[in-house]
Design a protein around this motif. Structure first.
Motif, PDB file in Angstrom:
ATOM      1  N   SER A  30      -2.450   4.896  -8.533  1.00  0.00           N
ATOM      2  CA  SER A  30      -3.442   4.862  -7.333  1.00  0.00           C
ATOM      3  C   SER A  30      -5.084   5.122  -7.956  1.00  0.00           C
ATOM      4  CB  SER A  30      -3.417   5.672  -6.031  1.00  0.00           C
ATOM      5  OG  SER A  30      -2.598   6.657  -6.396  1.00  0.00           O
TER       6      SER A  30
ATOM      7  N   VAL B   3      -0.060  -0.804  -7.122  1.00  0.00           N
ATOM      8  CA  VAL B   3      -1.236   0.045  -7.176  1.00  0.00           C
ATOM      9  C   VAL B   3      -1.828   0.088  -5.849  1.00  0.00           C
ATOM     10  CG1 VAL B   3      -3.684  -0.163  -8.247  1.00  0.00           C
ATOM     11  CG2 VAL B   3      -1.542  -1.219  -9.405  1.00  0.00           C
ATOM     12  N   THR B   4      -2.357   1.523  -5.480  1.00  0.00           N
ATOM     13  CA  THR B   4      -3.004   1.728  -4.208  1.00  0.00           C
ATOM     14  C   THR B   4      -4.365   1.865  -4.447  1.00  0.00           C
ATOM     15  OG1 THR B   4      -1.047   2.580  -3.279  1.00  0.00           O
ATOM     16  CG2 THR B   4      -3.012   3.004  -2.302  1.00  0.00           C
TER      17      THR B   4
ATOM     18  N   ASP C 107       3.670   2.940 -11.305  1.00  0.00           N
ATOM     19  CA  ASP C 107       2.772   2.675 -10.264  1.00  0.00           C
ATOM     20  C   ASP C 107       1.628   3.698 -10.517  1.00  0.00           C
ATOM     21  OD1 ASP C 107       5.007   1.219  -8.901  1.00  0.00           O
ATOM     22  OD2 ASP C 107       5.649   2.850  -7.916  1.00  0.00           O
TER      23      ASP C 107
ATOM     24  N   ASP D 271      -2.890  -2.350  -0.924  1.00  0.00           N
ATOM     25  CA  ASP D 271      -1.786  -2.316  -1.884  1.00  0.00           C
ATOM     26  C   ASP D 271      -1.931  -3.311  -2.522  1.00  0.00           C
ATOM     27  OD1 ASP D 271      -0.844   0.163  -0.725  1.00  0.00           O
ATOM     28  OD2 ASP D 271       0.150  -0.782   0.960  1.00  0.00           O
TER      29      ASP D 271
END
Length: 122
Positions: free
Chosen positions: A12, A115-116, A10, A94
């Protein structure tokens, strides 16, 4: 060959930022997968709200052929996925991403995750 389950990764970022995803692809024994004959595709879609899974079709796709993915070292299993500022400038929220590797007739999802994307002020 690379694991078909893949590794969850993950990350961001802010919308409109450039980003390089530096990826090393290894097999189930943690040995580097040789990428010399590989086809690699990375894609981004909206994320399902209940799980780390795609929702809808890809909004952004990168491949070796379109210049968005570069093999840094085929023998070491190293590749980069480059996100340009223009790739994410209109995104926020998101998302889901995954990297698919094809060598000969074997297709494996070797990386996936959430992925933010935070809307940029400037």
């Amino acid at each position: 060959m690379a694991s078909s389950i893949g590794t969850q990764a993950d990350f961001s970022m802010h919308s409109g930022d450039t980003r390089r995803l530096e990826i090393t692809i290894v097999d189930e024994n943690s040995a580097a997968v040789n990428l010399s004959t590989a086809t690699i595709t990375w894609a981004l879609s909206k994320k399902d709200s209940a799980s780390v899974a795609p929702k809808g079709s890809a909004l952004l796709t990168k491949t070796l052929a379109n210049g968005g993915i570069t093999i840094v070292s085929a023998a070491a299993g190293r590749c980069d996925v480059d996100l340009a500022s223009s790739d994410t400038v209109t995104f926020s929220g998101d998302y889901y991403h995954e990297l698919e590797l094809t060598i000969l007739a074997t297709v494996s999802t070797v990386l996936y995750g959430a992925v933010t994307i935070i809307k940029d002020l400037i």
